[in-house]
Design an enzyme around this catalytic site. Structure first.
Site, PDB file in Angstrom:
ATOM      1  N   GLU A 188       0.857  -1.191   0.000  1.00 37.68           N
ATOM      2  CA  GLU A 188       0.000   0.000   0.000  1.00 37.68           C
ATOM      3  C   GLU A 188       0.891   1.239   0.000  1.00 37.68           C
ATOM      4  O   GLU A 188       2.109   1.126   0.207  1.00 37.68           O
ATOM      5  CB  GLU A 188      -0.938  -0.020   1.207  1.00 37.68           C
ATOM      6  CG  GLU A 188      -0.237  -0.027   2.553  1.00 37.68           C
ATOM      7  CD  GLU A 188      -1.238   0.023   3.713  1.00 37.68           C
ATOM      8  OE1 GLU A 188      -1.200   1.003   4.464  1.00 37.68           O
ATOM      9  OE2 GLU A 188      -2.054  -0.910   3.845  1.00 37.68           O
ATOM     10  N   HIS A 210      -3.285   5.152   7.961  1.00 35.82           N
ATOM     11  CA  HIS A 210      -1.998   4.457   7.882  1.00 35.82           C
ATOM     12  C   HIS A 210      -0.918   5.511   7.752  1.00 35.82           C
ATOM     13  O   HIS A 210      -1.045   6.453   6.982  1.00 35.82           O
ATOM     14  CB  HIS A 210      -1.963   3.497   6.687  1.00 35.82           C
ATOM     15  CG  HIS A 210      -2.544   2.162   7.033  1.00 35.82           C
ATOM     16  ND1 HIS A 210      -2.412   1.069   6.240  1.00 35.82           N
ATOM     17  CD2 HIS A 210      -3.247   1.763   8.114  1.00 35.82           C
ATOM     18  CE1 HIS A 210      -3.024   0.038   6.808  1.00 35.82           C
ATOM     19  NE2 HIS A 210      -3.543   0.444   7.939  1.00 35.82           N
TER      20      HIS A 210
END
Lengths: 295, 395, 395, 295
Positions: free
Chosen positions: A208, A246
């Protein structure tokens, strides 16, 4: 890495939020949870798991332990991990989310000196389907098989396990290394473990945006990994800097390219390393099947 | 959290890093009480870069000019941001300008010291001059000296610049920073050093353990006048103002994967919301079901959202529990149709995708409010996109 | 440097260690403005122990009694020490009393946590209850929990007492302490904890790097109204007020060895002075020769000293340089005989023992002022003792 | 412990106070001083000793170094020692006086982990008469021979070396471990080194009030040392707590006996260990001669 069902497992922070639920699930899955730690609760039991005030007290009672799983609140996770290291535990999985990165820097200096493996923080841990559950993975989506999964996500990892399971592809190991700025075990370490693992025949890597660990992994795969690897990178369409909590991103600073940490940079790295790239989760099983046939 | 220049400099002063005499200006009339002798520099306090080029920094020689300049700067947005305050600062004649920073490096998993003998606006143009030192073990001043030597410094500058770096590192650790940067560090003809501009980024995770920073964060949040209790809700981001789909999922990776799928299918998501518990930085988090209900409410308030796609995989509440939350939510809204004041648009459509071992009960539950439960992710995305087109065509 | 209780408690308060509401009382009349409700405890602020038994702690119920009690305490010396201030503090009903300390242990070369479930005055009588935990690696709170469990604590007390120990340790490291002690730590019937008395010893070496402590140390020194610049001089100690010999040497071990020899030979040294540079804690130390001259002056000022024995071994200045300092010193004093005001006694005799490769030039130099240079230590001691007896018999 | 004349020696803080004098003395004694460190003075030379800004720069130029001798101001000594350890130097002698003990605690944790020998602080270092001078010992009082001296003092050690030399007894090694509360190398370590050293035939141990290291040494001699040991303890007549600046004393604290750290306690320990005790420095040569005749 000791991941057999006989491994003795400790849980630190047994009464934190959902951790007792997860402790019960781990036990039910066959994990040998020998004790829980919660200062002030020593002498109690949860199900048949005895609770101690200190790690060293537990070890005096149940003998050496292979792995500890840390569920304590994030500002206490460093202390819990140091307590485990001082007691001689060599594998530590940190489930806790929200650990300040400088706590991890401190922990990793000590973990490296003592050769302790740290997985996480903010990680659902490790699962070896039908054998051992070390963490909070949604075990119901996994079946035993030949595909190793290494990821930075939690629920996205379950999604992909489910897609593989649905397609008849079982999994050898599922691990999430966590997506924080500073984490313990790396993609590289797990690629090496999965490459050496006899059960694993193909590897799925789920990345990611944020950091540059996927780029490093891509180079490592090209150099050192013999088994087929399928990469899937999420966040291609996410606007720059938006990552829904995140925090793997590097602070903006002079001397770092503008493109660092984007999904595009990661995809380019895998392309250059000639690693198969899945466009969507549902494409992963097809690519795995293709790779396994070739092999 | 990024600090403003004047806040960063307050911390520098506390640490003993030399900064110029300066004064915070909340309104142009404050300049009448200026305690710094002219000439003075007025600087727009915004978090974005390039304020100098944008006209946010002005030299002034007297009170009349200063007030006029301040009025101009207060009304000058820089990359869309208006300054809340200005900083009035003494002038400094730097003979040379260095760049210094301490930053957390995810790749080596250590703080890194950065320095360049070419600071100021030139630092970007000469990346080959930027030196770095990884703080491998616990910090000790020799790491700082190592950087100064890599930067090519000699004589007394080795010690004076090392002292600044040491103090920057102490600040970095004491306040749990992601970044502390001095650019430029002015060097006078007598080799005296002065932090002329500073940037500080506090790590968001650590704010709650620093009471002083928590107060700053709260003030900043109040100033932003945020309508939604986002900290309690989870993390949300506006993706594309012109989009018409809302995505709600548990877990950042899953939300991003869903966003990719919806976009690839040719639709534009407007807002994505992660209600997964992992990333909730609030110290007293709501239960998952409460976050889910609040999240739905949040997306339903958005005028441009035509369809909400809920994608929840393997959470601790069961699929049935999640279905109940959704059902209750829909029923509550059907009972009390939106007042014209607060909402001038119909509710968006809802597609629910759940992944769990046992979905039948959840499916039955959702049927009572005419919400389809989709098991397959691709299919859920397909239905969402189709419904968005239908709903968009309607109006 | 030992802190007074009220100073220790100020630090405790800053660290978040719970202490009772209290107020510093500089004179009895301060009690008229007391902000703490009665009943109140008045405590003599002296550095010596046993003040409770000596009458330095009094419970009072109203202002009149409080002023009377304060007057009594201000005039009550405890082991010879009069209090400069008192501390007025709220009363606390402790159900139990613990002992807690962090101390530097020279044997294990680490800080050690100490704790006993029997605090207060009982702690000395039950040494078998005193538990200890060595802080082997860098501190982490689990070391504190380890101590609480060794102390036999259970339930919520594990965490609340560990928190106190953690804060004591932070204070210990932040302020470079030799000792921080809470005795007793009061525990209420609800298991709440309160630091009822505290003791803090700052390491003397580290004072100069803590500006706040340096200020305290300076105030203390001024209060003691010390006549001599001892910090610049080296370390000196009065050995025996009734003695009549002054010893001046370079190095603590050498001074002590000389003291032993003189005492064994049947004489009483009054004062010993170490002018060796190793132990000079002053940050801008005088050169050795200056310290030597100042040291001689210091010993010459002492009325009861009949003989000064100088014993200098292998210092960086040569024997000749040292002899010159001594010669100059003697000549200066001979030129200006003591005024009756400042000195009513004759100068003491002087024996100089030097050890160096080449002593002839030094011997010649000292001969000009009739001072004998002795090479052998035992002989120097013998001559010193003989001369002291002669000089004592003279008057 | 590498103490041959070929050992390469570094000096950190070459321009501090008297350190350049001592550097010249060491060179003149035959010590192989290869470089000096003084930030800001890199590129200069002192006599023929080249000066560098950083330890690692010096090592890049002169190759690995056996011992570094630290003369920097006391609050900078920790950093200097850590710089030396980071550069891989394994023997460190700290001459600097006035180091805060918690700096030493920090240093020793790292020195133990890296197996670095620390001598001092506040020590004149080590001398092997006629071979190597590592520190500030007054070398003129020493002659080569068979007596090893281990001490906590500086000038008192020279005094005793002089007494031995005058009596015709040369010395094998002279070392002062320093008398601070927290010091690196201990009496025990040096007793062991001297016991194993082939040249050394008798050992003189010089102690003083403060701490309990003499007591530990006495027990160790009784258990493990074969060569004759003569102990001399100074400060018998010093009033309790008066130590003229030596800070080896433990903080007064509950649970520590009142007698800890006194010369009397130390003398009792040596008596119990049946170690010969000298009453005065001049008695030491007699006792050494007696012991050597016996041996």
């Amino acid at each position: 890495m000791k991941l057999t069902p006989e491994s003795k497992v400790l849980i630190q922070g047994l009464y934190e939020l959902s951790s007792s639920t997860h402790a019960v699930r781990m036990k039910a899955y066959g994990t040998n949870v020998v004790a829980g730690i919660n200062p002030g609760h020593g002498g109690q039991t949860l199900g048949d798991i005895p609770v101690f005030d200190l790690v060293e007290q537990a070890l005096a009672e149940v003998g050496p332990v292979d792995t500890t799983i840390i569920f304590v609140p994030p500002y206490q996770a460093l202390d819990a991990a140091l307590e485990a290291i001082a007691a001689g535990i060599k594998q530590i999985i940190i489930i806790s989310a929200g650990m300040p990165p400088l706590d991890m820097v401190h922990l990793l200096r000590i973990a490296e000196a003592t050769e302790t493996l740290i997985v996480g923080p903010n990680s659902p841990g490790i699962i070896v389907p039908a054998k051992i559950l070390l963490g909070t993975h949604a075990s119901e989506f996994y079946t035993p098989g030949e595909v190793g999964i290494v990821s930075r996500s939690s629920t996205l990892t379950y999604e992909i396990a489910l897609q593989l399971t649905t397609a008849g592809l079982g999994q050898s190991i599922g691990v999430s290394i966590g997506s924080d700025t500073i984490i313990g075990s790396s993609f590289l370490q797990w690629l090496q473990i999965l490459d050496e693992d006899e059960t694993t025949q193909a590897i799925v890597l789920i990345g990611e945006p944020g950091g540059n660990s996927e780029e490093a992994a891509a180079r490592y795969i090209a150099e050192a990994i013999d088994k087929p690897v399928i990469a899937y990178i999420t966040g291609r369409q996410a606007p720059a800097g938006k990552h829904w909590g995140h925090t793997g991103n590097l602070a903006a600073v002079v001397g770092r390219g503008a493109n660092v940490g984007t999904a595009q940079s990661k995809l380019a790295a895998f392309k250059e390393a000639k690693v198969a790239i899945a466009q969507r989760p549902s494409e992963i099983p097809e690519l795995v099947k293709k790779a396994l046939k070739k092999g | 959290m990024d600090l403003l220049e004047y806040q960063a400099k307050e911390w520098f002063r506390e640490m003993g890093i030399p900064v110029l005499p300066s004064q915070r200006i909340d309104r142009p009339s404050d300049l009448k009480g200026l305690k710094i002798p002219y000439p003075v520099v007025l600087k727009s306090q915004v978090r974005t870069g390039g304020r100098g080029r944008a006209g946010g920094v002005k030299f002034v020689e007297n009170t009349i000019d200063a007030i006029a300049a301040a009025q101009t700067i207060f009304h000058l947005p820089i990359l869309g941001e208006f300054p809340e305050v200005l900083l009035a600062e003494a002038k400094y004649d730097a003979e040379r300008e260095f760049y210094l920073a301490v930053v957390l490096d995810a790749a080596v998993r250590r703080p890194v010291l950065l320095g360049s003998p070419q600071g100021g606006v030139d630092v970007e143009s000469s990346p080959e001059l930027l030196q770095q030192v990884v703080v491998e073990q616990e910090f000790s001043p020799f790491y700082a000296r190592r950087l100064t030597l890599k930067m090519g410094l000699t004589g007394t500058l080795i010690q004076s610049v090392s002292d600044i770096i040491e103090k920057m590192y102490q600040l970095f650790v004491q306040k749990d920073l992601d970044l502390v940067e001095i650019n430029p560090l002015g060097v006078s003809s007598l080799d005296e050093v002065m932090a002329l501009d500073g940037k500080v980024t506090v790590n968001d995770r650590a704010i709650a353990r620093h009471p002083d920073i928590a107060v700053m964060a709260e003030k900043k949040a109040n100033r932003a006048n945020s309508q939604y209790p986002t900290a309690m809700l989870g993390s949300w981001e506006e993706v594309e103002p012109s989009g018409n789909i809302g995505i709600l999922g548990n877990g950042a990776g899953l939300v991003m994967a869903t966003l990719d799928l919806v976009t690839d299918a040719g639709s534009k998501p407007a807002t994505c919301l992660n209600v997964g518990h992992g990333r909730n930085l609030n110290t007293s988090p709501l239960a998952f079901c409460d976050r889910l209900a609040l999240g739905l409410e949040f997306l339903y308030q958005s005028k441009n959202i035509k369809v909400v796609l809920v994608n929840i995989v393997g959470s601790v509440p069961t699929a049935l529990e999640i279905a109940s939350v959704i059902t209750n939510f829909i029923q509550r809204h059907e009972d009390r149709p939106p007042a014209s004041k607060t909402r001038s648009h119909p509710y968006p459509g809802l597609i629910v995708r759940l992944a769990d071992l046992e979905l039948e009960a959840a499916r039955e539950q959702l049927k009572t409010v005419q919400v389809p439960l989709v098991e397959n992710l691709d299919e859920a995305v397909e239905q969402t996109v189709r419904l968005a087109k239908v709903n968009a065509a309607k109006r």
